[in-house]
Scaffold this motif. Structure first.
Motif, PDB file in Angstrom:
ATOM      1  N   VAL A   1     -20.834  22.128  45.584  1.00 24.91           N
ATOM      2  CA  VAL A   1     -21.524  21.824  46.840  1.00 24.91           C
ATOM      3  C   VAL A   1     -20.584  22.114  48.006  1.00 24.91           C
ATOM      4  O   VAL A   1     -19.438  21.669  48.021  1.00 24.91           O
TER       5      VAL A   1
ATOM      6  N   ASP B   1     -27.250  11.406  47.039  1.00 28.24           N
ATOM      7  CA  ASP B   1     -28.163  12.434  47.544  1.00 28.24           C
ATOM      8  C   ASP B   1     -27.536  13.175  48.724  1.00 28.24           C
ATOM      9  O   ASP B   1     -27.660  14.405  48.838  1.00 28.24           O
TER      10      ASP B   1
ATOM     11  N   LYS C   1     -24.805  15.499  47.468  1.00 28.82           N
ATOM     12  CA  LYS C   1     -25.433  16.651  46.815  1.00 28.82           C
ATOM     13  C   LYS C   1     -25.998  17.640  47.835  1.00 28.82           C
ATOM     14  O   LYS C   1     -25.950  18.856  47.647  1.00 28.82           O
TER      15      LYS C   1
ATOM     16  N   GLU D   1     -19.462  16.839  39.251  1.00 30.30           N
ATOM     17  CA  GLU D   1     -20.891  17.074  39.472  1.00 30.30           C
ATOM     18  C   GLU D   1     -21.147  17.850  40.758  1.00 30.30           C
ATOM     19  O   GLU D   1     -22.046  18.678  40.825  1.00 30.30           O
ATOM     20  N   PHE D   2     -20.359  17.561  41.785  1.00 33.38           N
ATOM     21  CA  PHE D   2     -20.607  18.134  43.105  1.00 33.38           C
ATOM     22  C   PHE D   2     -19.586  19.210  43.487  1.00 33.38           C
ATOM     23  O   PHE D   2     -19.480  19.581  44.652  1.00 33.38           O
TER      24      PHE D   2
END
Length: 200
Positions: free
Chosen positions: A100, A170, A173, A96-97
């Motif tokens: 980032v 959070d 992310k 997901e990250f």
């Protein structure tokens, strides 16, 4: 929906489903799409629910020693399966990250998001069973009152842990925290690392 909300929803559903039969050998079909995060969360809590009750069974002072050893072996395997699932969930977060870029001063958390989720899954079972204790008709008023007090603490703990998990996600992310995934490398299950096994 926040990730902790999704987790708590699935953990409650799974815990309730386990207690329909309340049996460690009950057959279950994971209702979620294989490979999805929902699938992993359901599987995680089911493993935890079964292991919770295996831990109860093995503490019976009248249990047959041979049966106790079988259950101990089953708990060992369950612990490995639990660890593997936590790592799968962390793999989901890593994916997901993956795009980032952490900020230069980004720090690490003491545990990965999935180990927080692991604690949230166990909390779902603690809440369920403590709530059952408050509904007993064969227990003293003192016992009921004590269990209600403990339940209140568990519910507060769930809110706090849920908030902490969401804040960590959070922060990852936003690049404020970075995430590393370490394989657990449990030594006692590995015949090459456990001296009791490799010295035979």
């Amino acid at each position: 929906m926040k990730f902790s909300e999704l987790s708590n929803k699935i953990f409650q559903e799974t815990t309730d489903l386990y207690h329909v039969t309340d049996h460690v050998d009950a057959e279950v079909t994971n209702p979620y799409k294989e490979g999805s995060i929902e699938f992993l969360l359901f599987a995680k809590n089911w493993i935890d629910a079964v292991q919770w009750h295996l831990e109860d069974i093995i503490r019976n002072p009248e249990i047959d020693p041979v049966e106790a050893l079988k259950i101990k072996r089953r708990i060992d395997k369950s612990n490995q399966d639990r660890t593997d699932l936590v790592e799968y969930i962390d793999g989901y977060f890593m994916n997901e990250f993956k795009d980032v870029t952490p900020q230069p001063n980004a720090g690490l958390n003491t545990e990965t998001p999935a180990w927080g989720v692991d604690r949230l899954s166990i909390l779902a079972l603690k809440v369920y069973h403590m709530e059952q204790e408050t509904k007993r008709t064969d227990a003293s008023e003192e016992h009921i009152k004590s269990c209600q007090s403990k339940l209140d603490v568990l519910l507060t703990q769930r809110v706090d842990l849920s908030t902490a998990i969401d804040e960590l996600l959070d922060d990852i992310k936003a690049g404020k925290k970075k995430m590393k995934l370490y394989k657990q490398m449990k030594m006692y299950n590995d015949p090459d690392l456990n001296p009791v096994l490799y010295k035979k």
